[in-house]
Design an enzyme around this catalytic site. Sequence first.
Site, PDB file in Angstrom:
ATOM      1  N   LYS A 195       0.861  -1.174   0.000  1.00  0.00           N
ATOM      2  CA  LYS A 195       0.000   0.000   0.000  1.00  0.00           C
ATOM      3  C   LYS A 195       0.902   1.231   0.000  1.00  0.00           C
ATOM      4  O   LYS A 195       1.679   1.443   0.937  1.00  0.00           O
ATOM      5  CB  LYS A 195      -0.900  -0.012   1.237  1.00  0.00           C
ATOM      6  CG  LYS A 195      -1.782   1.216   1.319  1.00  0.00           C
ATOM      7  CD  LYS A 195      -2.810   1.100   2.419  1.00  0.00           C
ATOM      8  CE  LYS A 195      -3.581   2.395   2.542  1.00  0.00           C
ATOM      9  NZ  LYS A 195      -4.532   2.355   3.643  1.00  0.00           N
ATOM     10  N   LYS A 248      -2.028  -1.453  -3.989  1.00  0.00           N
ATOM     11  CA  LYS A 248      -2.927  -0.303  -3.928  1.00  0.00           C
ATOM     12  C   LYS A 248      -2.132   0.984  -3.976  1.00  0.00           C
ATOM     13  O   LYS A 248      -1.162   1.084  -3.213  1.00  0.00           O
ATOM     14  CB  LYS A 248      -3.695  -0.393  -2.611  1.00  0.00           C
ATOM     15  CG  LYS A 248      -4.593   0.760  -2.319  1.00  0.00           C
ATOM     16  CD  LYS A 248      -5.252   0.576  -0.999  1.00  0.00           C
ATOM     17  CE  LYS A 248      -5.996   1.851  -0.699  1.00  0.00           C
ATOM     18  NZ  LYS A 248      -6.230   2.023   0.676  1.00  0.00           N
TER      19      LYS A 248
HETATM   20  C1  PBG Z   1      -7.358   3.228   5.465  1.00  0.00           C
HETATM   21  C2  PBG Z   1      -7.594   3.156   3.998  1.00  0.00           C
HETATM   22  C3  PBG Z   1      -7.406   4.142   3.016  1.00  0.00           C
HETATM   23  C4  PBG Z   1      -7.888   3.592   1.827  1.00  0.00           C
HETATM   24  C5  PBG Z   1      -8.298   2.306   2.099  1.00  0.00           C
HETATM   25  N1  PBG Z   1      -8.092   2.042   3.445  1.00  0.00           N
HETATM   26  C6  PBG Z   1      -6.951   5.540   3.105  1.00  0.00           C
HETATM   27  C7  PBG Z   1      -5.597   5.887   3.520  1.00  0.00           C
HETATM   28  O1  PBG Z   1      -4.725   5.036   3.717  1.00  0.00           O
HETATM   29  O2  PBG Z   1      -5.397   7.089   3.696  1.00  0.00           O
HETATM   30  C8  PBG Z   1      -7.941   4.318   0.508  1.00  0.00           C
HETATM   31  C9  PBG Z   1      -8.983   3.822  -0.441  1.00  0.00           C
HETATM   32  C10 PBG Z   1      -9.285   4.749  -1.546  1.00  0.00           C
HETATM   33  O3  PBG Z   1      -8.631   5.792  -1.750  1.00  0.00           O
HETATM   34  O4  PBG Z   1     -10.230   4.434  -2.280  1.00  0.00           O
HETATM   35  N2  PBG Z   1      -6.049   3.221   5.870  1.00  0.00           N
END
Ligand code: PBG
Length: 323
Positions: A195, A248
Amino acid sequence: MAFPATRMRRLRSTGLLRAMVRETELSASHLVQPMFVELGTDRTPIAAMPGVERLSISHAVEEAGLAYELGVPAVLLFGVPAEKDEKASGAYDDEGVVALAVRAIKEAHPELVVITDVCLCAYTSHGHCGVVREDATVDNDVSLELLAKAAISHAHAGADAVAPSDMMDGRVGALRAQLDAEGAKDTPIVAYSAKFASAFYGPFREAAGSAPAFGDRRTYQMDPANADEAVREALLDVEEGADVVMVKPALAYLDVIRRVKDATRVPVAAYHVSGEYAMIEAAAAAGYLDRRAAVLEALTSIRRAGADIVITYHAKEVAGWLQ
Ligand code: PBG
């Protein structure tokens, strides 16, 4: 054998021929619909994500059912709690918004796969994904205990899989151990393994009210410049017990999806995130591109890169198109 013996256009001459030699299939069975759930009775539009709303539990039950009827096999739930605190109490409250939503959705649609996002950022007063120390740094190991509690509360509510998105080290192992110890041996972990600290999460933070109050997420989310590290993260998560690994965002990281797939050979999920959704919607609204064609091309490319599962805000609509 080159031209003129070889003519690549021969197999492109009709739609049926093209379909016969198509290498990548996009079908609803690979899609996951993310949903934002909050208490109350309303549907609340999200300005940066036209067409996406925060839903009360009863609206979420209804929307989940519509997605399921169109062939979407799974939803991914994000809770938007009424209150936040330093310890993210709402994240592991057995009567919290996600636990309540899971119970209601599973009761109405027992076969639908309900996955829950496991993180603290929407529940902490400071908006970070873990517990913040006095010196404003995120305490990895203390956060693990709370994340495990959140996963347990979701599993006990009936979640079919839990998806840790916090990027703390060791969280997959911590969740696996706790799930196994507390009667949830069969609950899979869908790990947000690679991520990245991405600008493309902007609209999501409006949706979930989870923007960090200070600093950013770069001490726990990955540097967008790194792909070897992404492979390492995924391999570590598999070793700790991840059943599915995730990359992601998706479109800016197609190379990472491919490398993670090749290196792990486990099911790979890719998250076509809020900013990717917003880009297509904004460009289409301005008349700059053909919305439907752009969405299908984006999702097909993510599958082609190696994703088995695609998490996308377009899931329900695409499932309708593909019927
Ligand atoms: C929580 C999380 C996030 C997303 C999914 N889980 C946001 C972040 O890390 O700031 C992002 C999903 C999206 O942008 O559609 N940590």
